[in-house]
Scaffold this motif. Sequence first.
Motif, PDB file in Angstrom:
ATOM      1  N   GLY A 164       0.820  -1.205   0.000  1.00  0.00           N
ATOM      2  CA  GLY A 164       0.000   0.000   0.000  1.00  0.00           C
ATOM      3  C   GLY A 164       0.856   1.258   0.000  1.00  0.00           C
ATOM      4  O   GLY A 164       0.550   2.235  -0.694  1.00  0.00           O
ATOM      5  N   ASP A 165       1.932   1.232   0.766  1.00  0.00           N
ATOM      6  CA  ASP A 165       2.852   2.372   0.813  1.00  0.00           C
ATOM      7  C   ASP A 165       3.490   2.611  -0.554  1.00  0.00           C
ATOM      8  O   ASP A 165       3.582   3.751  -1.020  1.00  0.00           O
ATOM      9  CB  ASP A 165       3.931   2.098   1.863  1.00  0.00           C
ATOM     10  CG  ASP A 165       4.802   3.316   2.119  1.00  0.00           C
ATOM     11  OD1 ASP A 165       4.257   4.411   2.317  1.00  0.00           O
ATOM     12  OD2 ASP A 165       6.043   3.164   2.119  1.00  0.00           O
ATOM     13  N   LEU A 166       3.910   1.524  -1.206  1.00  0.00           N
ATOM     14  CA  LEU A 166       4.525   1.647  -2.529  1.00  0.00           C
ATOM     15  C   LEU A 166       3.534   2.200  -3.556  1.00  0.00           C
ATOM     16  O   LEU A 166       3.874   3.079  -4.365  1.00  0.00           O
ATOM     17  CB  LEU A 166       5.042   0.283  -2.987  1.00  0.00           C
ATOM     18  CG  LEU A 166       5.680   0.233  -4.374  1.00  0.00           C
ATOM     19  CD1 LEU A 166       6.882   1.173  -4.458  1.00  0.00           C
ATOM     20  CD2 LEU A 166       6.088  -1.203  -4.720  1.00  0.00           C
ATOM     21  N   ILE A 167       2.312   1.713  -3.516  1.00  0.00           N
ATOM     22  CA  ILE A 167       1.281   2.196  -4.445  1.00  0.00           C
ATOM     23  C   ILE A 167       1.032   3.694  -4.242  1.00  0.00           C
ATOM     24  O   ILE A 167       0.917   4.464  -5.202  1.00  0.00           O
ATOM     25  CB  ILE A 167      -0.028   1.399  -4.260  1.00  0.00           C
ATOM     26  CG1 ILE A 167       0.163  -0.051  -4.748  1.00  0.00           C
ATOM     27  CG2 ILE A 167      -1.184   2.063  -5.006  1.00  0.00           C
ATOM     28  CD1 ILE A 167      -0.998  -0.956  -4.402  1.00  0.00           C
ATOM     29  N   TYR A 168       0.968   4.098  -2.979  1.00  0.00           N
ATOM     30  CA  TYR A 168       0.693   5.507  -2.688  1.00  0.00           C
ATOM     31  C   TYR A 168       1.849   6.404  -3.142  1.00  0.00           C
ATOM     32  O   TYR A 168       1.632   7.518  -3.610  1.00  0.00           O
ATOM     33  CB  TYR A 168       0.428   5.681  -1.195  1.00  0.00           C
ATOM     34  CG  TYR A 168      -0.387   6.909  -0.870  1.00  0.00           C
ATOM     35  CD1 TYR A 168      -1.476   7.275  -1.655  1.00  0.00           C
ATOM     36  CD2 TYR A 168      -0.075   7.691   0.231  1.00  0.00           C
ATOM     37  CE1 TYR A 168      -2.227   8.398  -1.370  1.00  0.00           C
ATOM     38  CE2 TYR A 168      -0.812   8.821   0.534  1.00  0.00           C
ATOM     39  CZ  TYR A 168      -1.893   9.167  -0.275  1.00  0.00           C
ATOM     40  OH  TYR A 168      -2.646  10.283   0.003  1.00  0.00           O
ATOM     41  N   VAL A 169       3.089   5.923  -2.993  1.00  0.00           N
ATOM     42  CA  VAL A 169       4.246   6.691  -3.448  1.00  0.00           C
ATOM     43  C   VAL A 169       4.212   6.847  -4.969  1.00  0.00           C
ATOM     44  O   VAL A 169       4.449   7.939  -5.510  1.00  0.00           O
ATOM     45  CB  VAL A 169       5.565   6.016  -3.014  1.00  0.00           C
ATOM     46  CG1 VAL A 169       6.762   6.632  -3.728  1.00  0.00           C
ATOM     47  CG2 VAL A 169       5.745   6.141  -1.503  1.00  0.00           C
ATOM     48  N   ILE A 170       3.919   5.766  -5.668  1.00  0.00           N
ATOM     49  CA  ILE A 170       3.838   5.832  -7.138  1.00  0.00           C
ATOM     50  C   ILE A 170       2.726   6.774  -7.567  1.00  0.00           C
ATOM     51  O   ILE A 170       2.884   7.594  -8.490  1.00  0.00           O
ATOM     52  CB  ILE A 170       3.622   4.426  -7.730  1.00  0.00           C
ATOM     53  CG1 ILE A 170       4.847   3.543  -7.458  1.00  0.00           C
ATOM     54  CG2 ILE A 170       3.356   4.511  -9.233  1.00  0.00           C
ATOM     55  CD1 ILE A 170       4.662   2.101  -7.856  1.00  0.00           C
ATOM     56  N   TYR A 171       1.585   6.702  -6.882  1.00  0.00           N
ATOM     57  CA  TYR A 171       0.456   7.587  -7.194  1.00  0.00           C
ATOM     58  C   TYR A 171       0.844   9.058  -6.981  1.00  0.00           C
ATOM     59  O   TYR A 171       0.543   9.917  -7.811  1.00  0.00           O
ATOM     60  CB  TYR A 171      -0.742   7.219  -6.321  1.00  0.00           C
ATOM     61  CG  TYR A 171      -1.856   8.234  -6.380  1.00  0.00           C
ATOM     62  CD1 TYR A 171      -2.723   8.279  -7.466  1.00  0.00           C
ATOM     63  CD2 TYR A 171      -2.031   9.161  -5.342  1.00  0.00           C
ATOM     64  CE1 TYR A 171      -3.741   9.213  -7.518  1.00  0.00           C
ATOM     65  CE2 TYR A 171      -3.043  10.095  -5.397  1.00  0.00           C
ATOM     66  CZ  TYR A 171      -3.893  10.121  -6.491  1.00  0.00           C
ATOM     67  OH  TYR A 171      -4.892  11.050  -6.550  1.00  0.00           O
ATOM     68  N   ASN A 175       1.099  11.967  -9.742  1.00  0.00           N
ATOM     69  CA  ASN A 175       0.195  13.105  -9.550  1.00  0.00           C
ATOM     70  C   ASN A 175       0.950  14.409  -9.292  1.00  0.00           C
ATOM     71  O   ASN A 175       0.335  15.464  -9.153  1.00  0.00           O
ATOM     72  CB  ASN A 175      -0.745  12.813  -8.372  1.00  0.00           C
ATOM     73  CG  ASN A 175      -2.079  13.486  -8.515  1.00  0.00           C
ATOM     74  OD1 ASN A 175      -2.615  13.598  -9.614  1.00  0.00           O
ATOM     75  ND2 ASN A 175      -2.624  13.945  -7.400  1.00  0.00           N
ATOM     76  N   GLY A 176       2.281  14.302  -9.172  1.00  0.00           N
ATOM     77  CA  GLY A 176       3.076  15.496  -8.915  1.00  0.00           C
ATOM     78  C   GLY A 176       3.041  15.974  -7.483  1.00  0.00           C
ATOM     79  O   GLY A 176       3.319  17.145  -7.202  1.00  0.00           O
ATOM     80  N   ASP A 177       2.704  15.086  -6.533  1.00  0.00           N
ATOM     81  CA  ASP A 177       2.582  15.467  -5.120  1.00  0.00           C
ATOM     82  C   ASP A 177       3.702  14.893  -4.257  1.00  0.00           C
ATOM     83  O   ASP A 177       3.582  14.835  -3.027  1.00  0.00           O
ATOM     84  CB  ASP A 177       1.237  14.988  -4.552  1.00  0.00           C
ATOM     85  CG  ASP A 177       0.057  15.638  -5.257  1.00  0.00           C
ATOM     86  OD1 ASP A 177       0.213  16.782  -5.703  1.00  0.00           O
ATOM     87  OD2 ASP A 177      -1.004  14.986  -5.368  1.00  0.00           O
ATOM     88  N   LEU A 178       4.768  14.448  -4.869  1.00  0.00           N
ATOM     89  CA  LEU A 178       5.841  13.790  -4.130  1.00  0.00           C
ATOM     90  C   LEU A 178       6.775  14.846  -3.526  1.00  0.00           C
ATOM     91  O   LEU A 178       7.786  15.230  -4.106  1.00  0.00           O
ATOM     92  CB  LEU A 178       6.625  12.850  -5.048  1.00  0.00           C
ATOM     93  CG  LEU A 178       7.562  11.845  -4.365  1.00  0.00           C
ATOM     94  CD1 LEU A 178       6.780  10.980  -3.393  1.00  0.00           C
ATOM     95  CD2 LEU A 178       8.247  10.977  -5.415  1.00  0.00           C
ATOM     96  N   ARG A 181       8.096  16.147   2.610  1.00  0.00           N
ATOM     97  CA  ARG A 181       7.275  15.710   3.745  1.00  0.00           C
ATOM     98  C   ARG A 181       6.577  14.400   3.445  1.00  0.00           C
ATOM     99  O   ARG A 181       6.562  13.486   4.279  1.00  0.00           O
ATOM    100  CB  ARG A 181       6.254  16.802   4.099  1.00  0.00           C
ATOM    101  CG  ARG A 181       5.485  16.483   5.367  1.00  0.00           C
ATOM    102  CD  ARG A 181       4.809  17.694   5.943  1.00  0.00           C
ATOM    103  NE  ARG A 181       3.457  17.861   5.417  1.00  0.00           N
ATOM    104  CZ  ARG A 181       2.533  18.619   6.017  1.00  0.00           C
ATOM    105  NH1 ARG A 181       2.818  19.273   7.134  1.00  0.00           N
ATOM    106  NH2 ARG A 181       1.329  18.739   5.501  1.00  0.00           N
ATOM    107  N   PHE A 182       6.004  14.305   2.248  1.00  0.00           N
ATOM    108  CA  PHE A 182       5.343  13.057   1.862  1.00  0.00           C
ATOM    109  C   PHE A 182       6.344  11.906   1.822  1.00  0.00           C
ATOM    110  O   PHE A 182       6.066  10.796   2.273  1.00  0.00           O
ATOM    111  CB  PHE A 182       4.678  13.220   0.495  1.00  0.00           C
ATOM    112  CG  PHE A 182       3.996  11.971   0.004  1.00  0.00           C
ATOM    113  CD1 PHE A 182       2.682  11.717   0.327  1.00  0.00           C
ATOM    114  CD2 PHE A 182       4.694  11.035  -0.758  1.00  0.00           C
ATOM    115  CE1 PHE A 182       2.046  10.567  -0.111  1.00  0.00           C
ATOM    116  CE2 PHE A 182       4.073   9.886  -1.192  1.00  0.00           C
ATOM    117  CZ  PHE A 182       2.751   9.643  -0.880  1.00  0.00           C
ATOM    118  N   GLY A 183       7.526  12.171   1.258  1.00  0.00           N
ATOM    119  CA  GLY A 183       8.540  11.128   1.149  1.00  0.00           C
ATOM    120  C   GLY A 183       8.988  10.616   2.502  1.00  0.00           C
ATOM    121  O   GLY A 183       9.197   9.405   2.681  1.00  0.00           O
TER     122      GLY A 183
END
Length: 211
Positions: A164-171, A175-178, A181-183
Amino acid sequence: MRRADQLAEFVRDALNAGRNREEIGAALADAGWSGTEIATALAAYAESDFSPPVPRPRPYVSAREAFLYGLMFLALAMSAWHLSSLSMQLIDRWLPEVGETTNIFDLRRMRWSTASLIVFFPLFFALNLRATRELRRDPGKRRSTVRKWFGYVTLFLAAIGLLGDLIYVIYAFLNGDLTLRFGLKALVVAAIGGIVFLYFSAEIREDADAS
């Protein structure tokens, strides 16, 4: 009588009567038993000339261990959840977004996670240490069915968290939201899930090697 008990009793009586394993396997196959059932029934007895047949150790279920491992699972899950929550709250404070302020609700969540960690992490550590000591005194406890379920369920949930973490990082990347803080938050989840996964993978391998 259950099918498994019926089969085990037949194999025991046949071995006790001096029949070899090939003869027993052929007779059972002719009677309609599957290859897996036959192999499992024959493997329940050691290959030796001793009479009567010597049974091999079998998995067991203990209500006491169900309680202890269930409590350990709860302590581990709560420790992982609140460590993740507290880490993310700290990251939000260290890297605030423009115009973002810390409110009383955020502070209360941090205090709640800290209190939960103070209770649950030492509990998990103590129960895990106790289980390890019992294994050293009695290696036969590695055959506990409850212990195996605890290990595999924990592995499954850790794997789900990592995926789930990997999917969210790819998303977020697509989406240009990386952001930084998110990382860092994604890294926290990966670190906690990875440690849990590696630890229990090693435990399961050790149990398999000892069996």
